[in-house]
Design an enzyme around this catalytic site. Structure first.
Site, mmCIF file in Angstrom:
data_model
loop_
_atom_site.group_PDB
_atom_site.id
_atom_site.type_symbol
_atom_site.label_atom_id
_atom_site.label_comp_id
_atom_site.label_asym_id
_atom_site.label_seq_id
_atom_site.Cartn_x
_atom_site.Cartn_y
_atom_site.Cartn_z
ATOM 1 N N LYS A 136 8.394 0.809 -8.937
ATOM 2 C CA LYS A 136 9.427 1.117 -8.075
ATOM 3 C C LYS A 136 8.844 1.874 -6.819
ATOM 4 O O LYS A 136 9.231 1.615 -5.704
ATOM 5 C CB LYS A 136 10.630 1.924 -8.673
ATOM 6 C CG LYS A 136 11.226 1.296 -9.870
ATOM 7 C CD LYS A 136 12.506 1.970 -10.668
ATOM 8 C CE LYS A 136 12.069 3.669 -10.845
ATOM 9 N NZ LYS A 136 11.198 3.569 -11.989
ATOM 10 N N ARG B 146 20.372 7.061 -12.212
ATOM 11 C CA ARG B 146 19.937 6.995 -13.552
ATOM 12 C C ARG B 146 21.019 7.063 -14.673
ATOM 13 O O ARG B 146 20.649 7.100 -15.892
ATOM 14 C CB ARG B 146 18.737 8.110 -13.794
ATOM 15 C CG ARG B 146 17.353 7.610 -13.534
ATOM 16 C CD ARG B 146 16.680 8.866 -13.605
ATOM 17 N NE ARG B 146 15.225 8.517 -14.110
ATOM 18 C CZ ARG B 146 14.091 8.892 -13.210
ATOM 19 N NH1 ARG B 146 14.363 8.806 -11.858
ATOM 20 N NH2 ARG B 146 12.907 8.594 -13.666
ATOM 21 N N ARG C 204 -2.555 6.624 -14.128
ATOM 22 C CA ARG C 204 -2.336 6.850 -12.669
ATOM 23 C C ARG C 204 -2.640 8.148 -12.082
ATOM 24 O O ARG C 204 -2.456 9.297 -12.948
ATOM 25 C CB ARG C 204 -1.022 6.457 -12.292
ATOM 26 C CG ARG C 204 0.239 7.219 -12.634
ATOM 27 C CD ARG C 204 1.561 6.505 -12.305
ATOM 28 N NE ARG C 204 2.571 7.589 -12.798
ATOM 29 C CZ ARG C 204 3.949 6.970 -12.343
ATOM 30 N NH1 ARG C 204 4.239 5.976 -12.003
ATOM 31 N NH2 ARG C 204 4.814 7.888 -13.012
ATOM 32 N N ARG D 53 0.340 13.663 -12.321
ATOM 33 C CA ARG D 53 1.733 14.354 -12.710
ATOM 34 C C ARG D 53 1.565 15.001 -14.141
ATOM 35 O O ARG D 53 1.260 14.417 -14.990
ATOM 36 C CB ARG D 53 3.012 13.611 -12.502
ATOM 37 C CG ARG D 53 3.273 12.859 -10.993
ATOM 38 C CD ARG D 53 4.233 11.851 -11.077
ATOM 39 N NE ARG D 53 5.211 11.971 -11.902
ATOM 40 C CZ ARG D 53 6.260 11.164 -11.958
ATOM 41 N NH1 ARG D 53 6.400 10.163 -10.919
ATOM 42 N NH2 ARG D 53 7.159 11.217 -12.551
ATOM 43 N N ARG E 288 10.327 9.681 -21.846
ATOM 44 C CA ARG E 288 10.896 9.135 -20.763
ATOM 45 C C ARG E 288 11.551 7.703 -20.903
ATOM 46 O O ARG E 288 12.481 7.474 -20.184
ATOM 47 C CB ARG E 288 9.999 9.237 -19.573
ATOM 48 C CG ARG E 288 10.072 10.670 -18.875
ATOM 49 C CD ARG E 288 8.482 10.752 -17.864
ATOM 50 N NE ARG E 288 8.400 10.046 -16.971
ATOM 51 C CZ ARG E 288 7.335 10.142 -16.339
ATOM 52 N NH1 ARG E 288 6.013 10.309 -16.761
ATOM 53 N NH2 ARG E 288 7.266 9.268 -15.221
HETATM 54 P P1 AMP Z 1 10.498 9.754 -11.437
HETATM 55 O O1 AMP Z 1 9.513 10.409 -10.384
HETATM 56 O O2 AMP Z 1 11.474 9.062 -10.693
HETATM 57 O O3 AMP Z 1 9.861 9.208 -12.742
HETATM 58 O O4 AMP Z 1 11.016 11.135 -12.058
HETATM 59 C C1 AMP Z 1 10.466 12.167 -12.889
HETATM 60 C C2 AMP Z 1 11.513 13.010 -13.346
HETATM 61 O O5 AMP Z 1 12.421 13.480 -12.430
HETATM 62 C C3 AMP Z 1 12.379 12.202 -14.364
HETATM 63 O O6 AMP Z 1 11.849 12.104 -15.536
HETATM 64 C C4 AMP Z 1 13.643 13.340 -14.595
HETATM 65 O O7 AMP Z 1 13.528 14.264 -15.334
HETATM 66 C C5 AMP Z 1 13.767 13.784 -13.090
HETATM 67 N N1 AMP Z 1 14.623 12.859 -12.219
HETATM 68 C C6 AMP Z 1 14.281 12.183 -11.397
HETATM 69 N N2 AMP Z 1 15.318 11.237 -10.797
HETATM 70 C C7 AMP Z 1 16.441 11.534 -11.653
HETATM 71 C C8 AMP Z 1 17.696 11.131 -11.522
HETATM 72 N N3 AMP Z 1 18.221 10.259 -10.706
HETATM 73 N N4 AMP Z 1 18.531 11.835 -12.444
HETATM 74 C C9 AMP Z 1 17.996 12.601 -13.037
HETATM 75 N N5 AMP Z 1 16.710 13.263 -13.324
HETATM 76 C C10 AMP Z 1 15.905 12.643 -12.624
#
Ligand code: AMP
Length: 218
Positions: A13, A88, A127, A161, A172
Site C-alpha cells: 500500500k 482499519r 524490508r 521497523r 498483525r
Molecule cells: P502500518 O504502518 O500501517 O503497518 O501501521 C503500523 C501500526 O500502527 C499498526 O500495526 C497499528 O498498531 C498502528 N496503526 C496504523 N494505522 C492504524 C489505524 N488506522 N488504526 C489503528 N491502528 C493503526
C-alpha cells in the site's frame, strides 16, 4: 479524487501510495507513518501508541480519527488523498465517510490489494529503509546496488521497523483478518470496491491501479 488502498500489512500500500502521489498529486495519508512521526517527536500520542504498535495491535479509533481529521483540514489535500492503512475498523470507515462529507468531498474508490499471508511474512520481515532519505529496500527482492550503501543518497545507515519481526507480523495479520477484512464487504456494499492482484510486480500493480483510476474517471 479520494482513494483507499486496502490490504494487509506488507501488501504494498505504501509503495503504491507514493507512486500515486508522484503521478497524480494526491496526498498519501498513512496513519502508520503519522504514528511513527509522533513516536519520534516524543508526543503524548506517540508515547501511548508505541507499546500498542510494538505488539501489533490497533491504536484506538479515537486517537486515529483525531489525527486523520487534523490532517484532512490541511490545505494540501485538495487534490485528493490516498488513504494507506486507514480505515482499519468499521467505526473508522463510517467516520471517514462522514469526515469527507463534512468537507464537501466523497470517497471515489477502494482498491483491495489481494495477497497471500505466507508471502507477506517474507516480504515484511525482509524490508528495511535508508535512515536518511527513506528509500525502501528488501533483503531478497530489492537490495541496494552496492551492499550497505543507499542507491539514492549514499547513506550507509538503514533502519528496520521494530514491528517487522515474524511474531509481530503474524499478530498483525491476525488483527487484519479479524478487524479490517470486514471492510471489504462494507465497501462492496457501497459499490466502491475494486479488487486487484497485489502479488504481481510493483509495475504491474501500478498498472492495475491506473486501470481502476481510468474507470473511476470515465
Ligand atoms: P502500518 O504502518 O500501517 O503497518 O501501521 C503500523 C501500526 O500502527 C499498526 O500495526 C497499528 O498498531 C498502528 N496503526 C496504523 N494505522 C492504524 C489505524 N488506522 N488504526 C489503528 N491502528 C493503526
Amino acid at each position: 479524487m479520494n482513494l483507499i488502498l486496502l490490504g494487509p500489512p506488507g501488501a504494498g500500500k505504501g509503495t503504491q501510495a507514493k507512486i500515486l502521489e508522484q503521478a497524480h498529486g494526491f496526498k498519501q495519508l498513512s496513519t502508520g507513518d503519522m504514528l511513527r512521526a509522533a513516536i519520534s517527536a516524543g508526543s503524548e500520542t506517540g508515547v501511548k501508541a508505541k507499546a500498542i504498535m510494538d505488539r501489533g495491535d490497533l491504536v484506538s479509533d479515537d486517537v486515529i480519527l483525531g489525527i486523520v481529521a487534523e490532517r484532512m483540514d490541511k490545505p494540501d489535500v485538495s487534490q485528493g488523498v490516498v488513504f494507506d492503512g486507514f480505515p482499519r475498523t468499521p467505526a473508522q470507515a463510517e467516520s471517514l465517510d462522514k469526515m469527507l462529507k463534512a468537507r464537501g468531498g466523497k470517497l471515489d474508490g477502494v482498491i483491495e490489494m489481494k495477497v497471500d499471508d505466507e508471502a507477506l511474512v517474507k516480504r515484511i520481515t525482509g524490508r528495511f529503509t535508508c535512515a536518511k532519505c527513506g528509500k525502501g529496500y528488501h533483503d531478497d527482492f530489492a537490495k541496494p546496488k552496492k551492499v550497505g550503501i543507499c542507491d539514492v543518497c549514499g547513506s550507509t545507515e538503514f533502519t528496520r521497523r521494530p514491528d517487522d519481526n515474524e511474531k509481530t507480523v503474524r499478530d498483525r495479520l491476525q488483527v487484519y483478518n479479524k478487524q479490517t477484512a470486514p471492510l471489504v464487504e462494507y465497501y462492496r456494499g457501497q459499490g466502491n470496491l475494486h479488487v486487484i492482484d497485489g502479488m504481481a510486480d510493483i509495475g504491474q500493480v501500478t498498472a492495475a491501479i491506473e486501470t481502476v483510476l481510468a474507470q473511476l474517471k470515465a
